[in-house]
Design a protein around this motif. Structure first.
Motif, mmCIF file in Angstrom:
data_model
loop_
_atom_site.group_PDB
_atom_site.id
_atom_site.type_symbol
_atom_site.label_atom_id
_atom_site.label_comp_id
_atom_site.label_asym_id
_atom_site.label_seq_id
_atom_site.Cartn_x
_atom_site.Cartn_y
_atom_site.Cartn_z
ATOM 1 N N ALA A 77 -1.770 13.484 -2.322
ATOM 2 C CA ALA A 77 -2.386 14.664 -2.953
ATOM 3 C C ALA A 77 -1.654 14.876 -4.279
ATOM 4 C CB ALA A 77 -2.291 15.876 -2.027
ATOM 5 N N GLY A 78 -0.754 15.876 -4.338
ATOM 6 C CA GLY A 78 -0.021 16.142 -5.567
ATOM 7 C C GLY A 78 1.122 15.162 -5.785
ATOM 8 N N PRO A 79 1.937 15.388 -6.824
ATOM 9 C CA PRO A 79 3.075 14.511 -7.099
ATOM 10 C C PRO A 79 4.029 14.431 -5.905
ATOM 11 C CG PRO A 79 2.678 16.003 -8.944
ATOM 12 C CD PRO A 79 1.804 16.479 -7.824
ATOM 13 N N ASP A 80 4.584 13.254 -5.690
ATOM 14 C CA ASP A 80 5.615 13.027 -4.664
ATOM 15 C C ASP A 80 5.118 13.296 -3.242
ATOM 16 O OD1 ASP A 80 7.178 12.584 -6.894
ATOM 17 O OD2 ASP A 80 8.188 14.526 -6.791
ATOM 18 N N THR A 81 3.839 13.060 -2.983
ATOM 19 C CA THR A 81 3.303 13.321 -1.645
ATOM 20 C C THR A 81 2.835 12.063 -0.927
ATOM 21 O OG1 THR A 81 1.066 13.737 -2.519
ATOM 22 C CG2 THR A 81 2.529 15.648 -2.261
ATOM 23 N N LEU A 82 2.959 10.884 -1.532
ATOM 24 C CA LEU A 82 2.455 9.669 -0.890
ATOM 25 C C LEU A 82 3.102 9.513 0.481
ATOM 26 C CD1 LEU A 82 0.561 7.249 -1.900
ATOM 27 C CD2 LEU A 82 2.684 5.939 -1.891
ATOM 28 N N THR A 83 2.273 9.450 1.521
ATOM 29 C CA THR A 83 2.748 9.442 2.904
ATOM 30 C C THR A 83 2.132 8.273 3.654
ATOM 31 O OG1 THR A 83 2.931 11.851 2.925
ATOM 32 C CG2 THR A 83 2.827 10.759 5.058
ATOM 33 N N ALA A 84 2.947 7.460 4.292
ATOM 34 C CA ALA A 84 2.453 6.320 5.061
ATOM 35 C C ALA A 84 1.820 6.806 6.359
ATOM 36 C CB ALA A 84 3.590 5.353 5.362
ATOM 37 N N LEU A 85 0.574 6.421 6.582
ATOM 38 C CA LEU A 85 -0.120 6.707 7.838
ATOM 39 C C LEU A 85 -0.039 5.519 8.788
ATOM 40 C CD1 LEU A 85 -3.338 8.471 6.463
ATOM 41 C CD2 LEU A 85 -1.261 9.545 7.359
ATOM 42 N N VAL A 86 -0.252 4.319 8.257
ATOM 43 C CA VAL A 86 -0.061 3.073 9.014
ATOM 44 C C VAL A 86 0.930 2.233 8.229
ATOM 45 C CG1 VAL A 86 -1.137 1.003 9.957
ATOM 46 C CG2 VAL A 86 -2.419 3.159 9.947
ATOM 47 N N PRO A 87 2.149 2.036 8.742
ATOM 48 C CA PRO A 87 3.154 1.250 8.015
ATOM 49 C C PRO A 87 2.696 -0.200 7.811
ATOM 50 C CG PRO A 87 4.176 2.544 9.768
ATOM 51 C CD PRO A 87 2.690 2.624 9.980
ATOM 52 N N TRP A 88 3.418 -0.909 6.940
ATOM 53 C CA TRP A 88 3.091 -2.306 6.666
ATOM 54 C C TRP A 88 2.928 -3.102 7.956
ATOM 55 C CZ3 TRP A 88 1.484 -3.919 2.187
ATOM 56 C CH2 TRP A 88 1.975 -3.378 0.986
ATOM 57 N N ARG A 89 1.883 -3.919 7.993
ATOM 58 C CA ARG A 89 1.692 -4.837 9.116
ATOM 59 C C ARG A 89 1.002 -6.088 8.622
ATOM 60 N NH1 ARG A 89 -1.374 -2.968 13.918
ATOM 61 N NH2 ARG A 89 -0.078 -1.121 13.760
ATOM 62 N N LEU A 90 1.245 -7.190 9.325
ATOM 63 C CA LEU A 90 0.573 -8.441 9.018
ATOM 64 C C LEU A 90 -0.789 -8.479 9.689
ATOM 65 C CD1 LEU A 90 3.387 -11.144 9.385
ATOM 66 C CD2 LEU A 90 2.241 -10.447 7.277
ATOM 67 N N VAL A 91 -1.787 -8.981 8.968
ATOM 68 C CA VAL A 91 -3.132 -9.164 9.503
ATOM 69 C C VAL A 91 -3.510 -10.619 9.254
ATOM 70 C CG1 VAL A 91 -5.565 -8.548 9.252
ATOM 71 C CG2 VAL A 91 -3.815 -6.772 9.123
ATOM 72 N N SER A 92 -3.782 -11.361 10.335
ATOM 73 C CA SER A 92 -4.085 -12.783 10.179
ATOM 74 C C SER A 92 -5.306 -13.244 10.964
ATOM 75 C CB SER A 92 -2.879 -13.641 10.591
ATOM 76 O OG SER A 92 -2.558 -13.427 11.959
ATOM 77 N N ASP A 93 -5.804 -12.438 11.896
ATOM 78 C CA ASP A 93 -6.944 -12.870 12.702
ATOM 79 C C ASP A 93 -7.710 -11.648 13.200
ATOM 80 O OD1 ASP A 93 -5.373 -11.838 14.791
ATOM 81 O OD2 ASP A 93 -4.696 -13.804 15.438
ATOM 82 N N ALA A 94 -8.746 -11.898 14.013
ATOM 83 C CA ALA A 94 -9.599 -10.811 14.493
ATOM 84 C C ALA A 94 -8.814 -9.804 15.327
ATOM 85 C CB ALA A 94 -10.768 -11.380 15.297
ATOM 86 N N ALA A 95 -7.860 -10.294 16.124
ATOM 87 C CA ALA A 95 -7.065 -9.386 16.948
ATOM 88 C C ALA A 95 -6.226 -8.461 16.080
ATOM 89 C CB ALA A 95 -6.172 -10.185 17.898
ATOM 90 N N ASP A 96 -5.646 -9.003 15.012
ATOM 91 C CA ASP A 96 -4.863 -8.171 14.095
ATOM 92 C C ASP A 96 -5.742 -7.145 13.390
ATOM 93 O OD1 ASP A 96 -2.540 -9.574 14.688
ATOM 94 O OD2 ASP A 96 -2.729 -10.924 12.962
ATOM 95 N N CYS A 97 -6.951 -7.562 13.012
ATOM 96 C CA CYS A 97 -7.875 -6.627 12.363
ATOM 97 C C CYS A 97 -8.244 -5.480 13.295
ATOM 98 C CB CYS A 97 -9.133 -7.371 11.905
ATOM 99 S SG CYS A 97 -8.907 -8.389 10.438
ATOM 100 N N THR A 98 -8.497 -5.819 14.560
ATOM 101 C CA THR A 98 -8.817 -4.776 15.539
ATOM 102 C C THR A 98 -7.626 -3.844 15.741
ATOM 103 O OG1 THR A 98 -10.395 -6.197 16.696
ATOM 104 C CG2 THR A 98 -9.499 -4.342 17.933
ATOM 105 N N ALA A 99 -6.430 -4.415 15.784
ATOM 106 C CA ALA A 99 -5.232 -3.586 15.943
ATOM 107 C C ALA A 99 -5.042 -2.664 14.736
ATOM 108 C CB ALA A 99 -4.005 -4.477 16.125
#
Length: 242
Positions: A100-122
């Protein structure tokens, strides 16, 4: 602007990018992501992608919900997994944040690897599970870009391409000037693309093209509202992975 001014601005933004621009919740999520990824740190990926959704005062609870549901639906589409598999390494790194405003960037889903259909579903399941909360307040597009660049630079994987996918229905009205922010992103080798929701301002496509997007091949897509958001986001995500 002369050359020395550009260098000074770039140095200033580089300094800002090193500051803890994530909110406390976002910083904790980033630390969690680094811990989860420790075993794969340094592994190459085809793309590091920050998915950034607007949660400012212009976004109602319903609008935030259709943004999140559209993101989840895209990862459940088999064409996304197929696009990921076509990459040289066959995997991408993705995180979902809101701002939203300055200094508000908030992680909802942290970094994750996506490599196949199962990862996409996850990934889709993780998006569906997040407590997206309309933050209210101003819309700081430039600040969100600078914070997202910092997030990419802390990602635990080496990426051939680095991109920010910015979704919003508003224009910048607080924080870092988006023209400065996009120059910072471009200097860092990060592409910024945008999806403009045109439920309030029908001129946002040209505004984002002129003030926000950055990098080789950067583009703007549009959605009128909830009815066509999911399709627009899927098309955008496919273009970014390709």
């Amino acid at each position: 602007m002369n050359g020395s001014d550009r260098v000074g601005r770039r140095a200033l933004l580089a300094g800002l990018a090193g500051l803890p621009l994530l909110s406390p919740l976002g910083a904790a999520a980033a630390r969690t992501a680094e811990g989860v990824a420790e075993g794969a740190a340094g592994a190459p990926v085809d793309l590091s992608l920050v998915l950034a959704v607007d949660a400012s005062a212009s976004i109602s609870r319903n609008a935030l919900d259709f943004q999140l549901r559209g993101h989840a639906a895209a990862f459940r589409d088999p064409r996304v997994a197929a696009a990921v598999a076509r990459g040289g390494h066959g995997r991408i790194a993705v995180t979902l944040v809101q701002f939203a405003g300055p200094d508000t960037l908030t992680a909802l889903v942290p970094w994750r690897l996506v490599s196949d259909a199962a990862d996409c579903t996850a990934m889709a399941d993780a998006i569906d599970a997040v407590p997206g909360i309309a933050m209210g307040g101003s819309t700081a597009l430039g600040s969100a870009i600078v914070a997202a660049v910092a997030l990419i630079e802390r990602a635990p994987w080496r990426a051939a391409r680095r991109k920010i996918d910015l979704v919003s229905n508003g224009f910048n009205n607080a924080g870092i000037d988006p023209l400065s922010a996009r120059a910072h992103a471009a200097a860092a080798g990060v592409t910024v693309n945008a999806l403009a929701i045109l439920d309030e301002f029908d001129w946002l496509e040209s505004y984002y093209a002129e003030n926000v997007i950055a990098g080789e091949g950067a583009f703007v897509r549009t959605a009128a509202g909830a009815d066509d958001f999911a399709a627009a986001f899927l098309s955008k995500l496919m273009a970014e992975i390709a």
